[in-house]
Design an enzyme around this catalytic site. Structure first.
Site, PDB file in Angstrom:
ATOM      1  N   PHE A   1       9.564  11.253 -19.512  1.00 34.90           N
ATOM      2  CA  PHE A   1       9.921  11.978 -18.292  1.00 34.90           C
ATOM      3  C   PHE A   1       9.729  11.069 -17.090  1.00 34.90           C
ATOM      4  O   PHE A   1       9.142  10.007 -17.208  1.00 34.90           O
ATOM      5  CB  PHE A   1       9.080  13.257 -18.144  1.00 34.90           C
TER       6      PHE A   1
ATOM      7  N   LEU B   1       2.571   2.699  -2.582  1.00 33.29           N
ATOM      8  CA  LEU B   1       2.218   3.493  -3.775  1.00 33.29           C
ATOM      9  C   LEU B   1       0.858   4.178  -3.569  1.00 33.29           C
ATOM     10  O   LEU B   1       0.688   5.358  -3.866  1.00 33.29           O
ATOM     11  CB  LEU B   1       2.182   2.609  -5.023  1.00 33.29           C
ATOM     12  N   ARG B   2      -0.103   3.448  -3.058  1.00 31.22           N
ATOM     13  CA  ARG B   2      -1.433   4.048  -2.817  1.00 31.22           C
ATOM     14  C   ARG B   2      -1.314   5.252  -1.891  1.00 31.22           C
ATOM     15  O   ARG B   2      -1.936   6.289  -2.127  1.00 31.22           O
ATOM     16  CB  ARG B   2      -2.389   3.018  -2.188  1.00 31.22           C
TER      17      ARG B   2
ATOM     18  N   GLY C   1       0.780  -1.239   0.000  1.00 29.12           N
ATOM     19  CA  GLY C   1       0.000   0.000   0.000  1.00 29.12           C
ATOM     20  C   GLY C   1       0.809   1.285   0.000  1.00 29.12           C
ATOM     21  O   GLY C   1       0.239   2.369   0.147  1.00 29.12           O
TER      22      GLY C   1
ATOM     23  N   TYR D   1      -1.803   1.711 -13.511  1.00 31.92           N
ATOM     24  CA  TYR D   1      -2.376   3.046 -13.341  1.00 31.92           C
ATOM     25  C   TYR D   1      -3.845   3.217 -13.702  1.00 31.92           C
ATOM     26  O   TYR D   1      -4.431   4.252 -13.391  1.00 31.92           O
ATOM     27  CB  TYR D   1      -1.508   4.064 -14.095  1.00 31.92           C
TER      28      TYR D   1
ATOM     29  N   SER E   1       5.861   2.263 -16.332  1.00 29.86           N
ATOM     30  CA  SER E   1       6.818   1.159 -16.482  1.00 29.86           C
ATOM     31  C   SER E   1       6.068  -0.145 -16.718  1.00 29.86           C
ATOM     32  O   SER E   1       6.575  -1.073 -17.316  1.00 29.86           O
ATOM     33  CB  SER E   1       7.649   1.026 -15.215  1.00 29.86           C
TER      34      SER E   1
HETATM   35  C1  LIG Z   1       5.218  -0.137  -9.087  1.00 27.89           C
HETATM   36  C2  LIG Z   1       5.483   0.161  -7.621  1.00 27.89           C
HETATM   37  C3  LIG Z   1       5.679   1.685  -7.456  1.00 27.89           C
HETATM   38  C4  LIG Z   1       4.276  -0.327  -6.792  1.00 27.89           C
HETATM   39  O1  LIG Z   1       4.462   0.065  -5.438  1.00 27.89           O
HETATM   40  P1  LIG Z   1       3.728  -0.741  -4.234  1.00 27.89           P
HETATM   41  O2  LIG Z   1       3.913   0.068  -3.017  1.00 27.89           O
HETATM   42  O3  LIG Z   1       4.175  -2.139  -4.246  1.00 27.89           O
HETATM   43  O4  LIG Z   1       2.205  -0.664  -4.692  1.00 27.89           O
HETATM   44  P2  LIG Z   1       0.910  -0.774  -3.720  1.00 27.89           P
HETATM   45  O5  LIG Z   1       1.126  -1.877  -2.738  1.00 27.89           O
HETATM   46  O6  LIG Z   1       0.553   0.553  -3.153  1.00 27.89           O
HETATM   47  O7  LIG Z   1      -0.166  -1.196  -4.793  1.00 27.89           O
HETATM   48  C5  LIG Z   1      -1.212  -0.357  -5.227  1.00 27.89           C
HETATM   49  C6  LIG Z   1      -2.069  -1.131  -6.173  1.00 27.89           C
HETATM   50  O8  LIG Z   1      -1.359  -1.302  -7.418  1.00 27.89           O
HETATM   51  C7  LIG Z   1      -1.207  -2.710  -7.700  1.00 27.89           C
HETATM   52  N1  LIG Z   1       0.141  -2.853  -8.301  1.00 27.89           N
HETATM   53  C8  LIG Z   1       1.304  -2.471  -7.769  1.00 27.89           C
HETATM   54  N2  LIG Z   1       2.309  -2.727  -8.615  1.00 27.89           N
HETATM   55  C9  LIG Z   1       1.757  -3.307  -9.689  1.00 27.89           C
HETATM   56  C10 LIG Z   1       2.290  -3.810 -10.914  1.00 27.89           C
HETATM   57  N3  LIG Z   1       3.596  -3.755 -11.190  1.00 27.89           N
HETATM   58  N4  LIG Z   1       1.417  -4.296 -11.836  1.00 27.89           N
HETATM   59  C11 LIG Z   1       0.101  -4.330 -11.568  1.00 27.89           C
HETATM   60  N5  LIG Z   1      -0.462  -3.878 -10.422  1.00 27.89           N
HETATM   61  C12 LIG Z   1       0.366  -3.370  -9.507  1.00 27.89           C
HETATM   62  C13 LIG Z   1      -1.352  -3.409  -6.384  1.00 27.89           C
HETATM   63  O9  LIG Z   1      -1.766  -4.730  -6.595  1.00 27.89           O
HETATM   64  C14 LIG Z   1      -2.379  -2.542  -5.687  1.00 27.89           C
HETATM   65  O10 LIG Z   1      -3.663  -2.846  -6.173  1.00 27.89           O
HETATM   66  P3  LIG Z   1      -5.003  -2.574  -5.317  1.00 27.89           P
HETATM   67  O11 LIG Z   1      -4.661  -1.595  -4.232  1.00 27.89           O
HETATM   68  O12 LIG Z   1      -5.960  -2.011  -6.293  1.00 27.89           O
HETATM   69  O13 LIG Z   1      -5.380  -3.925  -4.804  1.00 27.89           O
HETATM   70  C15 LIG Z   1       6.750  -0.570  -7.137  1.00 27.89           C
HETATM   71  O14 LIG Z   1       6.608  -1.932  -7.386  1.00 27.89           O
HETATM   72  C16 LIG Z   1       8.032  -0.101  -7.782  1.00 27.89           C
HETATM   73  O15 LIG Z   1       8.685   0.821  -7.300  1.00 27.89           O
HETATM   74  N6  LIG Z   1       8.404  -0.748  -8.934  1.00 27.89           N
HETATM   75  C17 LIG Z   1       9.621  -0.385  -9.659  1.00 27.89           C
HETATM   76  C18 LIG Z   1       9.534   0.993 -10.269  1.00 27.89           C
HETATM   77  C19 LIG Z   1       8.254   1.168 -11.050  1.00 27.89           C
HETATM   78  O16 LIG Z   1       7.854   0.340 -11.826  1.00 27.89           O
HETATM   79  N7  LIG Z   1       7.621   2.338 -10.801  1.00 27.89           N
HETATM   80  C20 LIG Z   1       6.442   2.738 -11.544  1.00 27.89           C
HETATM   81  C21 LIG Z   1       6.924   3.768 -12.483  1.00 27.89           C
HETATM   82  S1  LIG Z   1       5.860   4.263 -13.720  1.00 27.89           S
END
Ligand SMILES: CC(C)(COP(=O)(O)OP(=O)(O)OC[C@H]1O[C@@H](n2cnc3c(N)ncnc32)[C@H](O)[C@@H]1OP(=O)(O)O)[C@@H](O)C(=O)NCCC(=O)NCCS
Length: 401
Positions: free
Chosen positions: A401, A97-98, A95, A126, A121
């Site tokens: 970006f 990211l949320r 949670g 999103y 990514s």
């Molecule tokens: C992507 C990232 C930011 C997710 O962070 P996180 O703290 O694990 O995410 P959360 O636990 O808050 O998840 C929020 C929601 O997104 C979903 N989610 C998170 N990562 C996901 C992924 N890679 N693909 C699909 N769904 C994803 C979760 O299942 C959750 O869903 P829900 O709340 O609707 O049930 C993290 O994995 C990360 O830093 N990845 C590497 C960098 C990256 O990809 N950043 C995104 C840049 S555009």
């Protein structure tokens, strides 16, 4: 999902930067060099960075940058570009990211901009936050040895090879003219140009430095990469304000005699293949999303762009994430729109992310309806929305970006 009570979210301070760089570079698999740091610090106000901490230690971040986005018709809309979205691998899927996004969208809401945007990514993340894929890019590989232009294809000329010193003085002005007429393109601040020209060797994946081709109304930058079967020219950017510039630049690239292949990214309607004797020569190797758009203010966003057809349409928009939805009457006369809340019965119903996908004209309402992402009251209503939302020019993201 409830966050563990040791985790909290706050604005960053200057002392956080080393930890933030570490988080971002691990999340995105790169090693930062000075040019990366210079770019980020020049573009970012530290207080716009949102940091998640666990017992005081930074474990995640996100930030948003001010940009101007061109929408169909050429209006410049102030937007916020969300980036550096990173959560430590030690704290994934609980949670964070949320929590970061709740604060980021709160901040964006306070700026009053009609749109937020990002590049993703991973395409599965999103949509739940109301973002829809809003531009499409294709990667093509061209076997340059067989590239012949049709006899009726123009040969406008006007391209010169230049060194970097000349490129520094010419490219920003050409880009500026191009982005002002291109839906999906943003303004490009000077630090972003400085980064382009710094061209750090560490981020070239073994390719050469940039080469520059300039036409009065366009430019191409490309690198060389050696492959087992010979040399490949990898186009980094091809920006053309006019059709003549587009043709002249592609004719010049196809004249790189000792190059086996050319690799480039294009929007799906790029006219190159129609000018070649062999329509199949640009082989599409990848089709992907580029820019993702979240509409923050539906009346302001829909009122900012122009439309291909006049009409009156009522849209019911669902936004379970932030409650920017509702029912809106869109009235278009002479291509220009007025959009306001209404109690009238909707002609079409859709989620906010699907409206984001329609917004720049890169996806058609018919296709979204076939995918069950739009429900229309009648075929006529769907046909009207489909035609209205077409854009004057294909949507293209200006730069990542
Ligand atoms: C992507 C990232 C930011 C997710 O962070 P996180 O703290 O694990 O995410 P959360 O636990 O808050 O998840 C929020 C929601 O997104 C979903 N989610 C998170 N990562 C996901 C992924 N890679 N693909 C699909 N769904 C994803 C979760 O299942 C959750 O869903 P829900 O709340 O609707 O049930 C993290 O994995 C990360 O830093 N990845 C590497 C960098 C990256 O990809 N950043 C995104 C840049 S555009």
């Amino acid at each position: 999902m409830t966050l563990h009570d040791t985790i909290s979210v706050r604005p960053a301070t200057d002392n956080d930067w080393p930890a933030l760089e570490l988080l971002d570079s691990v999340a995105f698999a790169y090693h930062p060099v000075d040019a990366d740091r210079t770019l980020t610090r020049a573009l970012t106000r530290t207080e716009d960075v949102v940091v998640a901490t666990d017992a005081g230690t930074p474990i995640g971040l996100a930030l948003d940058l001010p940009m101007d986005l061109t929408v169909p018709g050429g209006t410049q809309v102030p937007v916020r570009g969300v980036t550096w979205v990173s959560v430590a691998p030690t704290h994934r899927r609980r949670g964070v990211l949320r929590a970061l996004f709740a604060q980021i969208h709160n901040n964006i809401g306070r700026t009053g901009v009609p749109l937020a945007m990002l590049t993703a990514s991973d395409a599965g993340i999103y949509g739940r936050f109301g973002y829809g894929p809003a531009t499409v890019s294709t990667s093509v590989t061209i076997d340059r040895r067989f590239a012949r232009f049709r006899d009726d294809a123009p040969d406008p000329g006007g391209v010169v090879l230049t060194d970097q010193a000349t490129a520094v003085t010419r490219l920003p002005e050409i880009y500026e003219r191009w982005r002002l007429i291109t839906p999906g393109a943003q303004n490009r601040p000077q630090p972003q140009w400085d980064y382009t020209f710094a061209d750090p060797e560490e981020h070239r994946d073994g390719k050469s430095g940039l080469h520059y081709l300039i036409h009065p109304d366009g430019y191409a930058t490309f690198r060389y990469r050696s492959a087992d079967d010979g040399m490949v020219a990898v186009v980094a950017e091809l920006v053309a304000v006019t059709d003549a510039a587009h043709t002249a630049l592609w004719r010049t690239l196809c004249g790189l005699d000792l190059t086996q292949r050319i690799e480039a990214t294009q929007h799906p309607d790029d006219p190159l293949r129609l000018m070649l004797t062999d329509y199949r020569l640009p082989r599409t190797t990848r089709r992907s999303d580029d820019l993702w758009v979240r509409i923050m203010d539906v009346p302001a966003a829909l009122g900012a762009r122009t439309y291909a057809l006049d009409g009156d349409i009522v849209l019911a928009v669902r936004d379970p994430y932030l409650d920017a939805g509702g029912t809106f009457a869109l009235t278009v006369r002479d291509g220009h729109a007025e959009c306001r809340r209404t109690d009238a019965t909707a002609h079409v119903t859709l989620d906010l992310d699907a409206l984001g996908s329609l917004y720049l004209g890169a996806h058609r309402a018919r296709t979204l309806a076939a995918a069950h992402r739009i429900e229309a009251a009648s075929d006529r209503d769907l046909a009207l929305v489909d035609m209205m939302f077409a854009a004057d020019r294909p949507a293209v993201l200006g730069y990542g970006f």
